[in-house]
Design a protein around this motif. Structure first.
Motif, PDB file in Angstrom:
ATOM      1  N   MET A  37      -6.089  -2.022   2.931  1.00  0.00           N
ATOM      2  CA  MET A  37      -5.317  -1.043   2.162  1.00  0.00           C
ATOM      3  C   MET A  37      -5.918  -0.866   0.757  1.00  0.00           C
ATOM      4  SD  MET A  37      -3.682  -1.696   4.843  1.00  0.00           S
ATOM      5  CE  MET A  37      -3.170  -0.367   5.902  1.00  0.00           C
ATOM      6  N   VAL A  88      -7.622   2.291  10.202  1.00  0.00           N
ATOM      7  CA  VAL A  88      -7.643   2.871   8.853  1.00  0.00           C
ATOM      8  C   VAL A  88      -9.021   3.453   8.544  1.00  0.00           C
ATOM      9  CG1 VAL A  88      -7.203   2.424   6.400  1.00  0.00           C
ATOM     10  CG2 VAL A  88      -5.833   1.269   8.121  1.00  0.00           C
ATOM     11  N   GLY A 116       0.830  -1.208   0.000  1.00  0.00           N
ATOM     12  CA  GLY A 116       0.000   0.000   0.000  1.00  0.00           C
ATOM     13  C   GLY A 116       0.852   1.240   0.000  1.00  0.00           C
ATOM     14  N   THR A 124      -0.718   2.277   4.475  1.00  0.00           N
ATOM     15  CA  THR A 124       0.381   1.313   4.303  1.00  0.00           C
ATOM     16  C   THR A 124       0.424   0.339   5.463  1.00  0.00           C
ATOM     17  OG1 THR A 124       1.639   3.136   3.328  1.00  0.00           O
ATOM     18  CG2 THR A 124       2.876   1.128   3.839  1.00  0.00           C
TER      19      THR A 124
END
Ligand SMILES: [Zn+2]
Ligand SMILES: [Zn+2]
Length: 402
Positions: free
Chosen positions: A114, A373, A72, A120
């Motif tokens: 990702m 995320v 990613g 990442t």
């Protein structure tokens, strides 16, 4: 954002890879390699990550068996840490084969996150935890720079999301005296062993008046040649541990005074050397720990946030945690009475319970990646937590090696 579906996907991904991850873990277990000699283990992990689309750098930070595998791009940047060193003679009695396979499993499953949301994920291979503190070198050489979070699991006898580790440093001590016939000419000798014994007595006295969480322990590695020779040389290996860096500094001076006093009293000359690696205390990031705990609980485990029953040692993850928000949760694979570093624990690390621990840990780690995320506010919360802990003054070291 509702993360239910993404979490279900990473769980499915790990279940689908059950056999591969278990094989990886058992292969490492069957080929135990001690600190900084983990050539095969690192190789297998790197191969698996490459096959699964990670870009890999091997031998990072000047350590042959360290690696970084990334997938990613951009932020957030989250790392899963893998350990894979074994103990000399005892094999994988600390279960690092499970740490490695769970990090790799969580890393590969996180690709889904990702691909969908950006960011990442890295799996960082951190060798030599047991003997040399590989992560301490890697922190100094920039391996963890720019990360938003670093997570790993460690197999144990209980489930707990946040652990505590003490700051510590080792100390090599020698006394140089003078040999003489112990009966015929004792007055001609200077007894280096007596200097060492007096040092132990002084440390035992000191121990009554130190903070209860601190530890001082040691062994004699040379106590002389024969009973009828006044020992001309003695040597010992000691470890000093404390809850924070300031107190460790204070305690190191006091411990050294014990040896200096014994040198003066005995007439032997003192030589000493502090260990090159200094372990920092672990700052367990509570936001991360709570997320991980909730995810692990959702898999049907009872998980403590902290468990006061755990004895406190030290680990090189402490140094990582001073730089990057980190957690080092423990995953139960054994009954609480079975200690790490025992032959029984080595056996369990290759058992069905070990596999269950590795899979649950991989799932909870990947689910925590989903949380982080999917919600940028959580990353801010993690950072705020980290800053608060650092500002509390529990650790003021900037350079972690002294
Ligand atoms: Zn260990
Ligand atoms: Zn370990």
């Amino acid at each position: 954002m509702d993360t239910t579906e993404l979490k279900a996907s990473v769980i499915r991904e790990i279940d689908n890879r059950r056999q591969q991850l278990n094989e990886l873990s058992l292969k490492i277990h069957a080929n135990p390699e001690a600190a900084f000699q983990e050539v095969k283990s690192a190789g297998w992990l790197v191969d698996y990550l490459k096959e699964n689309g990670f870009s890999v750098e091997k031998g990072i930070c000047g350590l042959d068996t360290a690696f970084r595998a990334s997938y990613g791009k951009g932020k957030p940047a989250i790392a899963l840490l893998a350990e894979y060193d074994a103990l000399p003679k005892f094999g994988h009695a600390c279960g690092h084969n499970l740490i490695a396979a769970s990090a790799v499993g969580a890393g590969v499953a996180s690709k889904i996150v990702m691909d969908r949301l950006g960011g990442t994920i890295s799996v960082i291979g951190t060798p030599g935890e047991e003997m040399y503190g590989g992560k301490v070198f890697m922190v100094d050489r920039g391996a963890f720079d720019g990360l938003d979070a670093a997570m790993m699991m460690h197999p144990a006898g209980i489930n707990t999301a946040a652990t505590r580790f003490l700051a510590c440093q080792s100390l090599e001590v020698e006394f140089f005296g003078k040999a003489a016939h112990a009966a015929a000419r004792p007055e001609a000798g200077v007894n280096a062993l007596e200097a060492m014994l007096q040092s132990f007595a002084a440390i035992n006295s000191l121990r009554q008046h130190i903070k209860s969480s601190a530890r001082i322990h040691g062994i004699i590695t040379d106590g002389g040649e024969a009973a009828n020779i006044v020992p001309a040389h003695s040597a010992g290996h000691f470890i000093v541990r404390a809850e924070d860096d300031n107190y460790l500094d204070e305690l190191k001076k006091k411990v050294l005074n014990c040896f200096m006093g014994a040198a003066k009293a005995s007439g032997a000359k003192l030589g000493y050397k502090w260990g090159e690696v200094r372990y920092a205390p672990l700052l367990s990031n509570l936001t991360l720990a709570r997320l991980f705990r909730r995810n692990l609980q959702s898999l049907g485990r009872r998980v403590h946030l902290y468990d006061p029953r755990i004895g406190i040692g030290s680990s090189d993850i402490g140094n990582v945690s001073q730089l990057v928000p980190s957690i080092h949760p423990l995953i139960a694979i054994a009954p609480a009475r079975v200690a790490n570093h025992s032959p029984q624990f080595a056996e369990i690390a290759a058992s069905e319970a070990g596999t269950k621990g590795l899979l649950d840990a991989a799932k909870a780690l990947a689910m925590t990646v989903v949380d982080l995320v999917a919600d940028p506010e959580l990353i801010s919360g993690v950072r705020e937590d980290f800053n608060r802990e650092k500002n509390r003054g529990r650790s003021k070291v900037t350079s972690l090696r002294k």
